[in-house]
Structure formats: C-alpha cells, structure tokens
Design a protein around this motif. Sequence first.
Motif, PDB file in Angstrom:
ATOM      1  N   GLY A   1       2.485  10.939   8.518  1.00  0.00           N
ATOM      2  CA  GLY A   1       1.072  10.657   8.745  1.00  0.00           C
ATOM      3  C   GLY A   1       0.628   9.442   7.958  1.00  0.00           C
ATOM      4  O   GLY A   1       0.901   9.334   6.754  1.00  0.00           O
ATOM      5  N   VAL A   2      -0.041   8.512   8.631  1.00  0.00           N
ATOM      6  CA  VAL A   2      -0.464   7.253   8.017  1.00  0.00           C
ATOM      7  C   VAL A   2      -1.978   7.108   8.203  1.00  0.00           C
ATOM      8  O   VAL A   2      -2.447   6.860   9.323  1.00  0.00           O
ATOM      9  N   PRO A   3      -2.761   7.264   7.143  1.00  0.00           N
ATOM     10  CA  PRO A   3      -4.218   7.124   7.291  1.00  0.00           C
ATOM     11  C   PRO A   3      -4.624   5.656   7.416  1.00  0.00           C
ATOM     12  O   PRO A   3      -4.085   4.792   6.734  1.00  0.00           O
ATOM     13  N   ILE A   4      -5.588   5.392   8.280  1.00  0.00           N
ATOM     14  CA  ILE A   4      -6.155   4.040   8.425  1.00  0.00           C
ATOM     15  C   ILE A   4      -7.532   4.095   7.772  1.00  0.00           C
ATOM     16  O   ILE A   4      -8.497   4.571   8.372  1.00  0.00           O
ATOM     17  N   ARG A   5      -7.612   3.626   6.543  1.00  0.00           N
ATOM     18  CA  ARG A   5      -8.816   3.804   5.733  1.00  0.00           C
ATOM     19  C   ARG A   5      -9.688   2.555   5.751  1.00  0.00           C
ATOM     20  O   ARG A   5      -9.197   1.444   5.581  1.00  0.00           O
ATOM     21  N   LEU A   6     -10.966   2.762   5.893  1.00  0.00           N
ATOM     22  CA  LEU A   6     -11.894   1.646   5.872  1.00  0.00           C
ATOM     23  C   LEU A   6     -11.954   0.989   4.506  1.00  0.00           C
ATOM     24  O   LEU A   6     -12.230  -0.207   4.395  1.00  0.00           O
ATOM     25  N   ASP A   7     -11.674   1.765   3.435  1.00  0.00           N
ATOM     26  CA  ASP A   7     -11.726   1.201   2.087  1.00  0.00           C
ATOM     27  C   ASP A   7     -10.396   0.597   1.632  1.00  0.00           C
ATOM     28  O   ASP A   7     -10.252   0.224   0.469  1.00  0.00           O
ATOM     29  N   ASP A   8      -9.425   0.496   2.511  1.00  0.00           N
ATOM     30  CA  ASP A   8      -8.162  -0.158   2.172  1.00  0.00           C
ATOM     31  C   ASP A   8      -8.446  -1.624   1.863  1.00  0.00           C
ATOM     32  O   ASP A   8      -8.948  -2.358   2.719  1.00  0.00           O
ATOM     33  N   PRO A   9      -8.160  -2.098   0.646  1.00  0.00           N
ATOM     34  CA  PRO A   9      -8.497  -3.485   0.294  1.00  0.00           C
ATOM     35  C   PRO A   9      -7.791  -4.521   1.156  1.00  0.00           C
ATOM     36  O   PRO A   9      -8.279  -5.634   1.314  1.00  0.00           O
ATOM     37  N   ASN A  10      -6.645  -4.152   1.750  1.00  0.00           N
ATOM     38  CA  ASN A  10      -5.957  -5.100   2.627  1.00  0.00           C
ATOM     39  C   ASN A  10      -6.792  -5.449   3.855  1.00  0.00           C
ATOM     40  O   ASN A  10      -6.718  -6.561   4.372  1.00  0.00           O
TER      41      ASN A  10
ATOM     42  N   LEU B   1       0.859  -1.183   0.000  1.00  0.00           N
ATOM     43  CA  LEU B   1       0.000   0.000   0.000  1.00  0.00           C
ATOM     44  C   LEU B   1       0.891   1.227   0.000  1.00  0.00           C
ATOM     45  O   LEU B   1       2.080   1.160   0.336  1.00  0.00           O
ATOM     46  N   ALA B   2       0.328   2.369  -0.413  1.00  0.00           N
ATOM     47  CA  ALA B   2       1.004   3.646  -0.240  1.00  0.00           C
ATOM     48  C   ALA B   2       0.659   4.118   1.170  1.00  0.00           C
ATOM     49  O   ALA B   2      -0.426   4.617   1.429  1.00  0.00           O
ATOM     50  N   ALA B   3       1.591   3.936   2.099  1.00  0.00           N
ATOM     51  CA  ALA B   3       1.257   4.050   3.517  1.00  0.00           C
ATOM     52  C   ALA B   3       1.277   5.475   4.035  1.00  0.00           C
ATOM     53  O   ALA B   3       0.584   5.786   5.004  1.00  0.00           O
TER      54      ALA B   3
ATOM     55  N   PRO C   1     -11.940 -10.278   7.984  1.00  0.00           N
ATOM     56  CA  PRO C   1     -13.282 -10.121   7.453  1.00  0.00           C
ATOM     57  C   PRO C   1     -14.291  -9.813   8.558  1.00  0.00           C
ATOM     58  O   PRO C   1     -14.392 -10.542   9.544  1.00  0.00           O
ATOM     59  N   GLY C   2     -14.997  -8.694   8.406  1.00  0.00           N
ATOM     60  CA  GLY C   2     -15.998  -8.301   9.387  1.00  0.00           C
ATOM     61  C   GLY C   2     -15.439  -7.547  10.575  1.00  0.00           C
ATOM     62  O   GLY C   2     -16.200  -6.971  11.355  1.00  0.00           O
ATOM     63  N   PHE C   3     -14.116  -7.521  10.744  1.00  0.00           N
ATOM     64  CA  PHE C   3     -13.509  -6.788  11.862  1.00  0.00           C
ATOM     65  C   PHE C   3     -12.138  -6.288  11.412  1.00  0.00           C
ATOM     66  O   PHE C   3     -11.107  -6.845  11.752  1.00  0.00           O
ATOM     67  N   PRO C   4     -12.104  -5.211  10.605  1.00  0.00           N
ATOM     68  CA  PRO C   4     -10.847  -4.748  10.021  1.00  0.00           C
ATOM     69  C   PRO C   4      -9.900  -4.176  11.068  1.00  0.00           C
ATOM     70  O   PRO C   4     -10.276  -3.300  11.852  1.00  0.00           O
ATOM     71  N   VAL C   5      -8.681  -4.666  11.072  1.00  0.00           N
ATOM     72  CA  VAL C   5      -7.612  -4.196  11.955  1.00  0.00           C
ATOM     73  C   VAL C   5      -6.387  -3.908  11.090  1.00  0.00           C
ATOM     74  O   VAL C   5      -5.991  -4.743  10.264  1.00  0.00           O
ATOM     75  N   PHE C   6      -5.808  -2.736  11.246  1.00  0.00           N
ATOM     76  CA  PHE C   6      -4.615  -2.385  10.480  1.00  0.00           C
ATOM     77  C   PHE C   6      -3.468  -3.299  10.901  1.00  0.00           C
ATOM     78  O   PHE C   6      -3.119  -3.372  12.077  1.00  0.00           O
ATOM     79  N   PRO C   7      -2.861  -4.041   9.957  1.00  0.00           N
ATOM     80  CA  PRO C   7      -1.812  -4.994  10.335  1.00  0.00           C
ATOM     81  C   PRO C   7      -0.602  -4.304  10.942  1.00  0.00           C
ATOM     82  O   PRO C   7      -0.138  -3.270  10.453  1.00  0.00           O
ATOM     83  N   GLY C   8      -0.060  -4.903  11.999  1.00  0.00           N
ATOM     84  CA  GLY C   8       1.133  -4.345  12.623  1.00  0.00           C
ATOM     85  C   GLY C   8       2.297  -4.248  11.653  1.00  0.00           C
ATOM     86  O   GLY C   8       3.090  -3.300  11.707  1.00  0.00           O
TER      87      GLY C   8
END
Length: 356
Positions: free
Chosen positions: A41-50, A21-23, A56-63
């Motif tokens: 600055g790093v946006p945590i976007r709900l539409d990030d396909p990752n 991703l472009a982080a 699934p159903g509980f999106p968490v930004f990977p460490g």
Amino acid sequence: MNAPAPVAVTGQPCPPGAAPLAAVDDLQVGVVGDHIEVVAGVPIRLDDPNLCGHFPGFPVFPGVFIVEALVQAVDIALRNPGRPRLRLRSVDAVRFLAPLLPPDRLTLDILVTRDGPDRWAVKASGRRADDTVTVTLRASFDGGDAAGLPAAGGRAPAGTGTGGGGLEHHQVRALLPQRYPLLLVDRVLAMTPGERIEAVKTVTATEPCYRDLTDDAPPGDYAYPASLMVESLGQTAALLWLADADGPVGDDHVLMFVGAREFAFDIAAYPGDVLRHVVHLERVIADTAFATGETYVGDRRIARVGTLMAARRRRTALTAPTGTVTATSSTAGAPTVRGPSRRGTAPASSILPRKG
C-alpha cells in the motif's frame, strides 16, 4: 527457493537505504507455488513535501516514485537479515496509464519469481483507490552485493602524503556528528592524518538554502551561502583531527568553532559547483587546534582562511544554570583563542580538538 515466510508489515516501514520518501505504509507477503506474492500500500499524501515541487499548484505523484515504491516493497519483502539492500538491476518495461493525485492510495500487486542465484524477476501492476489501473511494469533485482562499492563499516586506511587514503561518505558519517541538512562533506579525496586533508562537497539546487527562492530571483541570489561554505570547510578540518584520534567524539564532548582570522571570499559558488577544501593542521595546544585552509572550484581558489581555531569542550562545562542566557557554539560569545596567523581560506564551524 529460500522464500520468505508470509508476513504483514504496517506503520510506514523504514525505506531501504537512501530514498526520497518512505513510500510503503503496509505490506503483505505470501508464497504461492514457486512465486512470491507481495501486496504493497502506497499513500498519496497532500502533505508530501515532494509534491510541492511536482507540480506547484497542481500536485501529481511522480511516476518514478511508483518505481521507488516497488523497490522498497521488494526489498522489505525479500531481503534476508544481515544482507545488503536488494538492487534494482533493470526496469524492462513500464507504462503509466493514469495519474495519481492526492489524496489517494496506490495498491501495488507484485509477483516475484527466482531468476537465478540471488536474482529475481518481478512483474507488477498498480491500481488507485477507485480500481483504475495506473501502472504496469517489469523489472529485475539481484541480491545487492555489487562489486566496486565501498565496504560497509570500518575506516579507510590512513594515507601517506597528498596521495594518501580517503574516506567514502559512510565513513565521513561515522566520524562527524552532523546530520541532514548540515552534514556538508561528501567525500575525502586524500588525507595525511594530523597534517593535511582534501575533501569535496557538491552544491546542488535541491539543497534547503534554495527552497524559498522565487522563479524571478536574479542569478546572483543563487550564490551558495558563505556561512555554509565555512561550515563545510570546518567539517573537513574536523575530519582531519578525528581520523587521527581514537574514534568519534563521545557524547560528553562538543567540537566548537571558537575563532578565525583573515577570511576572504574571492568569488561565489553556484549550484553544480564542486567545492574542494584543502586544510592543513598547524598545531594543537591542549584541546584547541589551529588550521589554515583554502576552497577551490576546479583549479580556481574561491575562498581562504588564515587561521581557523576550534576546540573540544565538555558538554557539562557549557551547561548554564536555569534562566542564564548562553552563547551557542556558533555565536559571537564563544571564547577567543589566540594562535598563529597565516594567510589561507574561509574557516568553519564544528571541529578539531586535541591531536592524539
């Protein structure tokens, strides 16, 4: 210390090299004494396909994407023009203290210190929009001129015989016009231009063709699509011609799959398999080429094509008047070309014109 001048970067700068991703979407760099301070600055976007797959159903930004953001921020801040990307040499310690859930924003405060010639020691901490500290880490970077990597640019020398020269992926990319998700050759192992080529493509479970499979899909549904196997073989054949030509096909021409005989698929390929294509160029007549090929997984042949026919066509010759229905390069309406028939592998799409 040859530190960069203070800069501000906004608007989602391109990530360095391959990246999931472009982080980073904004970056500030300053010099304080013998340190370089970077705020990213790093946006945590709900539409990030990752995040659709994590989880699934509980999106968490990977460490690990926080580590990725650090790598991108340090590279954007410190890389000198004309130099390779900075290389993450080690992650000495990392602690994830709180999760990042969309929508949120991570701010990375990064302190960089020179640690030798073209070496950098990095300390960083990250905080959420509510100022909760989410991560601390220590890492080291170097200038990126790593030994053993293929040289950037240029073309691999042509080989002689079956043990001839190969092509690394950046050289494959320089010759073929296809791009993600339909660039389906990873590397050329050996090639005698105008005669024979051997190339590989690794099948992975993260490819787009597997995206919509449900968890209860039967094992057979994971068979790699025959159409993509054919496309991969066809691109291998295209490389065989292009490596013997003056260079990539220009913008005024298109390489087209125009016909095939005697396709056969013996067994299926699955995620984790490495497809090995072996293609022989039989002959070239005007702007049409005839080839045969086989595809293997390990030492077992899984597919073959008796005759693969491809041609180079001018784009202007393929343009129809407005309102006219036309066939594309992959449709059944492509011209029929007659040529030799010989038993061999499953053919391919985009590919070989006239032998130079």
